[in-house]
Design an enzyme around this catalytic site. Structure first.
Site, PDB file in Angstrom:
ATOM      1  N   CYS A  73      39.324  45.270  40.322  1.00  0.00           N
ATOM      2  CA  CYS A  73      39.151  44.062  39.113  1.00  0.00           C
ATOM      3  C   CYS A  73      38.035  43.154  39.994  1.00  0.00           C
ATOM      4  O   CYS A  73      39.926  42.273  41.325  1.00  0.00           O
ATOM      5  CB  CYS A  73      39.604  43.391  38.047  1.00  0.00           C
ATOM      6  SG  CYS A  73      39.054  42.217  37.457  1.00  0.00           S
ATOM      7  N   CYS A 202      31.580  40.634  35.914  1.00  0.00           N
ATOM      8  CA  CYS A 202      32.657  41.803  36.619  1.00  0.00           C
ATOM      9  C   CYS A 202      31.584  41.903  38.329  1.00  0.00           C
ATOM     10  O   CYS A 202      31.061  42.220  38.343  1.00  0.00           O
ATOM     11  CB  CYS A 202      32.161  43.091  35.611  1.00  0.00           C
ATOM     12  SG  CYS A 202      33.030  44.874  36.644  1.00  0.00           S
TER      13      CYS A 202
END
Length: 268
Positions: A73, A202
């Site tokens: 991530c 993101c």
């Protein structure tokens, strides 16, 4: 058992972070999902643990909001870097591994609870293309589609349909809708696998968007400024001309400690 945690956010992508150097926290999927629940838990897009590593500064493990383990991530790793800094781990440049491999992060500046973090991402060497869509892995799989009006896109319904399109993406995918707003300038909205909803940012998604914009449209541009719903991020990289190889990929953006606390596992 009483567990200490800290809450961090990077461009609105928020995470629970746990110092697990003593190995006392067991990352049970059901517990993680309950902790990340925004009504009955702490609330977060994901959870990360920090563990010892005998060879480098530390190890990061990332878990999605549904409790499943994720490979990487980008925004989370920048928050993880600031978390390590607040714990006094490593120097201005930090070395840590995640499920997708080794990462190097540099702290450009810190002030109290805030930091500006540059994160090294894994190289990209393969890009799939379809009818107005592209697919690549920037640590996790990402679908990229260009749109003319980003605000008109139903990100959740369209994103969910693509994410679960098992014929094209047997293991699922994150879904990015990208509007080009200028040379080296993008706006991006992302439906995240594992969160199963749109998130405010993101990191691996904007990285995918920047690479595909270079690959498909702006061949001479290698540095992108990207607007997401939670703020601003930037991505730069090196590209070997006439190939699908992208290296020295750097994601830069803010990270901030929001608060800290403790929880009783038995309460979840």
């Amino acid at each position: 058992m009483l567990t200490e945690f800290a809450k961090y956010e990077g461009a609105g992508n928020d995470f629970i972070l746990i110092d697990n150097r003593e190995g006392l926290f067991t990352p049970d999927p059901a517990l993680i999902a309950r902790l990340c629940d925004r009504h009955f838990g702490i609330g977060a897009d994901g959870l990360m643990t920090l563990a010892r590593n005998a060879e480098i500064d530390c190890s990061m493990r990332y878990y999605n909001a549904d409790g499943s383990e994720g490979e990487m991530c980008g925004n989370g790793a920048r928050c993880f870097t600031l978390f390590a800094e607040h714990l006094g781990i490593g120097g201005e440049t930090k070395f840590f591994d995640a499920a997708d491999g080794l990462h190097i992060a540099r702290i450009h500046r810190t002030k109290g609870f805030f930091g500006e973090i540059e994160l090294g991402m894994i190289a990209v060497r393969e890009i799939r293309t379809g009818d107005n869509w592209w697919f690549l892995n920037t640590g996790v799989p990402h679908y990229v589609e260009f749109v003319d009006d980003l605000e008109a896109v139903d990100v959740v319904s369209r994103g969910r349909a693509i994410r679960y399109d098992s014929a094209r993406f047997p293991q699922g995918t994150n879904v990015n809708f990208v509007q080009v707003t200028g040379t080296g300038a993008l706006s991006v909205r992302t439906y995240e696998r594992g969160v199963e909803d749109e998130t405010l940012a993101c990191g691996t998604g904007v990285t995918a968007a920047a690479i595909i914009t270079n690959f498909a449209l702006q061949h001479d541009t290698h540095h992108y400024r990207i607007t997401v719903r939670g703020g601003q991020l930037s991505v730069r990289f090196t590209h070997e001309a006439h190939t699908q190889t992208y290296t020295d990929i750097r994601l830069t953006g803010p990270a901030r400690r929001v608060f800290g606390g403790t929880f009783e596992s038995e309460n979840f």
